[in-house]
Design a protein around this motif. Sequence first.
Motif, mmCIF file in Angstrom:
data_model
loop_
_atom_site.group_PDB
_atom_site.id
_atom_site.type_symbol
_atom_site.label_atom_id
_atom_site.label_comp_id
_atom_site.label_asym_id
_atom_site.label_seq_id
_atom_site.Cartn_x
_atom_site.Cartn_y
_atom_site.Cartn_z
ATOM 1 N N ASP A 55 -4.729 -2.361 -9.729
ATOM 2 C CA ASP A 55 -4.426 -1.754 -8.426
ATOM 3 C C ASP A 55 -3.304 -0.722 -8.547
ATOM 4 N N LEU A 56 -2.333 -0.981 -9.410
ATOM 5 C CA LEU A 56 -1.248 -0.023 -9.615
ATOM 6 C C LEU A 56 -1.769 1.231 -10.308
ATOM 7 N N ALA B 76 0.841 -1.191 0.000
ATOM 8 C CA ALA B 76 0.000 0.000 0.000
ATOM 9 C C ALA B 76 0.879 1.245 0.000
ATOM 10 N N PRO B 77 0.406 2.333 -0.596
ATOM 11 C CA PRO B 77 1.183 3.572 -0.537
ATOM 12 C C PRO B 77 1.474 3.963 0.912
ATOM 13 N N GLY B 78 2.708 4.326 1.176
ATOM 14 C CA GLY B 78 3.089 4.736 2.523
ATOM 15 C C GLY B 78 3.490 3.604 3.447
ATOM 16 N N ARG C 38 -3.963 1.945 -5.584
ATOM 17 C CA ARG C 38 -4.267 1.096 -4.420
ATOM 18 C C ARG C 38 -3.029 0.341 -3.969
ATOM 19 N N LEU C 39 -2.180 -0.011 -4.912
ATOM 20 C CA LEU C 39 -0.902 -0.643 -4.624
ATOM 21 C C LEU C 39 0.203 0.131 -5.334
ATOM 22 N N VAL C 40 1.406 0.014 -4.796
ATOM 23 C CA VAL C 40 2.587 0.553 -5.457
ATOM 24 C C VAL C 40 3.633 -0.549 -5.532
ATOM 25 N N ALA C 41 4.591 -0.380 -6.450
ATOM 26 C CA ALA C 41 5.682 -1.349 -6.620
ATOM 27 C C ALA C 41 6.999 -0.583 -6.547
#
Length: 288
Positions: free
Chosen positions: A243-244, A170-172, A248-251
């Motif tokens: 999600d990216l 998740a971001p953060g 919602r998600l980061v990589a």
Amino acid sequence: MRRLPPLSALPAFEATARLGSVTAAGAELGRTHGAISKQIAHLSEDLGGGLFEKAGNGLKLTSRGERLRNASTALLDDLSALAQVLRSEQDERQIDILTSATFATRWLIPRLPRFYMRCPDVDLRLRMSGPQAVPDHDFDVLVSYDRLRSPTTDMDGQIIGDTSYGIVCAPGYPLQEMGHLWTAPVAFVQVGAPQSWQMWMRLADVEFRAEQEVEHAHHLLALEAAAAGLGVALAERRLVDQDLSTGRLVAPLGFRTVPGGLLAVVTPRASRRSTVAVLIEWLREEAL
């Protein structure tokens, strides 16, 4: 209006006439001696006379029985041939696909409307793979993407496309870099595949360490937990693209590619079906 004899008794009659024995007919048809005898008696009564007579320890056909055998053998042969054609047509249209629940829900199913626009008469049926091996006579095509769990050298399949893998969270989420080492409070590890993280580290040429490893039985659960900020998960890019894109998600470390990592394994029972070849080509187009 047709006045037909009891058609359900014809297989019992034909098998007895061909084998010369009620017992042998019962063994072939999976019926008891009494059941075969009852069907033949019912047929004889309906047709107004005996169809068999004793011949030593066996049976032989009466003249009436000979005439019925000639007609019923031709009829059953024709029905058998037609049934084989109809079944093969149904087999051609129906394709049983074995794949993971995560791949099915996150990538394959959303694309199926495009396949059905191209092939409206084909019936794709999805079966979910799991820890227990599924015999290849129970499915037609295995679609496999998880090269961190199963290297391509372990599989004899047709290449559909490349795969790529990365850490998602998740971001953060507090994923931190310390020189060549990345650390996180929690990492999700798939049950039965502890080697996945090690394989990814070799692929990405980085070191990773988590304070706690939490096992998950289904990859989809790990991705959802990662999106909720509960830890980091390894993911194939196709499974997290949406999600990216929504954030919602980061990589944070990006993705590393395994050339030819998306595979389709066609079982022997489906290897000659033209519809399977169409499916494979469609999968290749979608995987670009």
